[in-house]
Design a protein around this motif. Structure first.
Motif, PDB file in Angstrom:
ATOM      1  N   THR A 108      37.445  50.534  35.050  1.00 40.72           N
ATOM      2  CA  THR A 108      38.404  49.358  35.019  1.00 40.72           C
ATOM      3  C   THR A 108      38.020  48.320  35.950  1.00 40.72           C
ATOM      4  OG1 THR A 108      39.637  50.942  33.746  1.00 40.72           O
ATOM      5  CG2 THR A 108      40.526  48.616  34.273  1.00 40.72           C
ATOM      6  N   TYR A 109      38.059  48.822  37.322  1.00 36.18           N
ATOM      7  CA  TYR A 109      37.824  47.743  38.212  1.00 36.18           C
ATOM      8  C   TYR A 109      36.623  47.041  38.169  1.00 36.18           C
ATOM      9  CZ  TYR A 109      36.609  46.411  43.007  1.00 36.18           C
ATOM     10  OH  TYR A 109      36.485  45.548  44.058  1.00 36.18           O
ATOM     11  N   VAL A 112      37.178  44.405  35.498  1.00 35.09           N
ATOM     12  CA  VAL A 112      37.967  43.508  35.978  1.00 35.09           C
ATOM     13  C   VAL A 112      37.209  42.395  36.958  1.00 35.09           C
ATOM     14  CG1 VAL A 112      40.223  43.027  37.336  1.00 35.09           C
ATOM     15  CG2 VAL A 112      40.012  44.617  35.509  1.00 35.09           C
TER      16      VAL A 112
END
Length: 276
Positions: A108-109, A112
């Motif tokens: 997810t990082y 993002v």
């Protein structure tokens, strides 16, 4: 006409409007690049020039230094692609095959980070490279581009690696192969399509990048192709569309060559994966 030929003809007929839309900018660039300056601004414009004129390309390379800009862009783009893949390949393999704590959060990082525009960090990057003494250094852009596109490469490769069955590697391990040897002999040939697509995206993004190149490379001899084309639009009191279109047309050639070569590599990678 056979049934297969009819189906192919119908497909091409259906795709013809899209094909026209895609090829129209290239036809405009080619038509303008092969015309003299006075012929471009005629009241009655024509697609075909009165005679093929290659003086625009000679002017571009002989007097405008565009050849040097192309070499700079090629060095930066290939360098950024190689550095990104050198880090992304083992990172994506670890995320796909090993038990890594916080794997989902890390993915997810990575996603993002792609929401952050590089221009937001321009000032910080400039101060960093100024501190390191790397202003007007092509290697600074190689590291900067690879850092920005590395997260995308890891995310994309890991998604592709997950589709490859683990049984193939386990069979190689049972035959006595080490993890490194099975990765090189079994896993890597199956990953060639994913690696090729990731390389293409990284190369194109690095090739088209403008803001960081304009900020970090201050000397004219170190300008990249997009920056050089942008500077061509502000010459004296006129816009030399014949020179600009010639430069834009030439700048698309390396990307087209890379795409064509990787496209054949994709087919070869798929065949290797299917046979072996």
């Amino acid at each position: 006409m056979t049934r297969k030929a009819k189906r192919s003809a119908l497909c091409w007929l259906g795709l013809s409007p899209l094909l026209i839309v895609v090829l129209f900018p290239y036809a405009t660039m080619l038509s303008t690049a092969l015309k003299r300056k006075d012929e471009i601004f005629q009241f009655e414009t024509t697609w075909l020039p009165d005679s093929l004129y290659f003086g625009n390309f000679i002017e571009l390379f002989a007097n405008r230094g565009f050849g040097r800009a192309l070499l700079n862009s090629l060095y930066i783009s290939f360098g950024a692609t190689l550095v990104s893949l050198a880090v992304a390949l083992p990172a994506a393999y670890a995320l796909s095959r090993l038990r890594v704590p916080g794997k989902g959060t890390f993915r997810t990082y990575l996603l993002v980070t792609q929401l952050i525009s590089p221009i937001v960090l321009i000032v910080g990057l400039f101060r960093l490279f100024a501190y390191l003494g790397m202003i007007n250094d092509l290697n600074a852009l190689v590291f900067a581009h690879s850092a920005f596109y590395m997260a995308f490469a890891v995310w994309m490769l890991q998604s592709y690696f997950d589709t490859i069955p683990k049984d193939l590697e386990e069979a190689a391990w049972m035959d006595g192969a080490s993890r490194l040897k099975s990765f090189r002999r079994v896993f890597l040939p199956l990953c060639l399509p994913g690696i090729a697509v990731t390389s293409l995206f990284t190369f194109v993004n690095s090739w088209n990048e403008y803001a960081m190149s304009l900020t970090i490379l201050r000397e004219g001899s170190l300008q990249t192709a997009p920056v050089k084309i942008a500077f061509l639009t502000g010459t004296l009191y006129e816009t030399e569309w014949n020179i600009i279109m010639a430069a834009t047309l030439v700048a698309t050639v390396p990307v087209a060559i890379v795409f064509a070569s990787i496209q054949s590599y994709l087919i070869r990678g798929l065949s290797l994966g299917g046979v072996k």
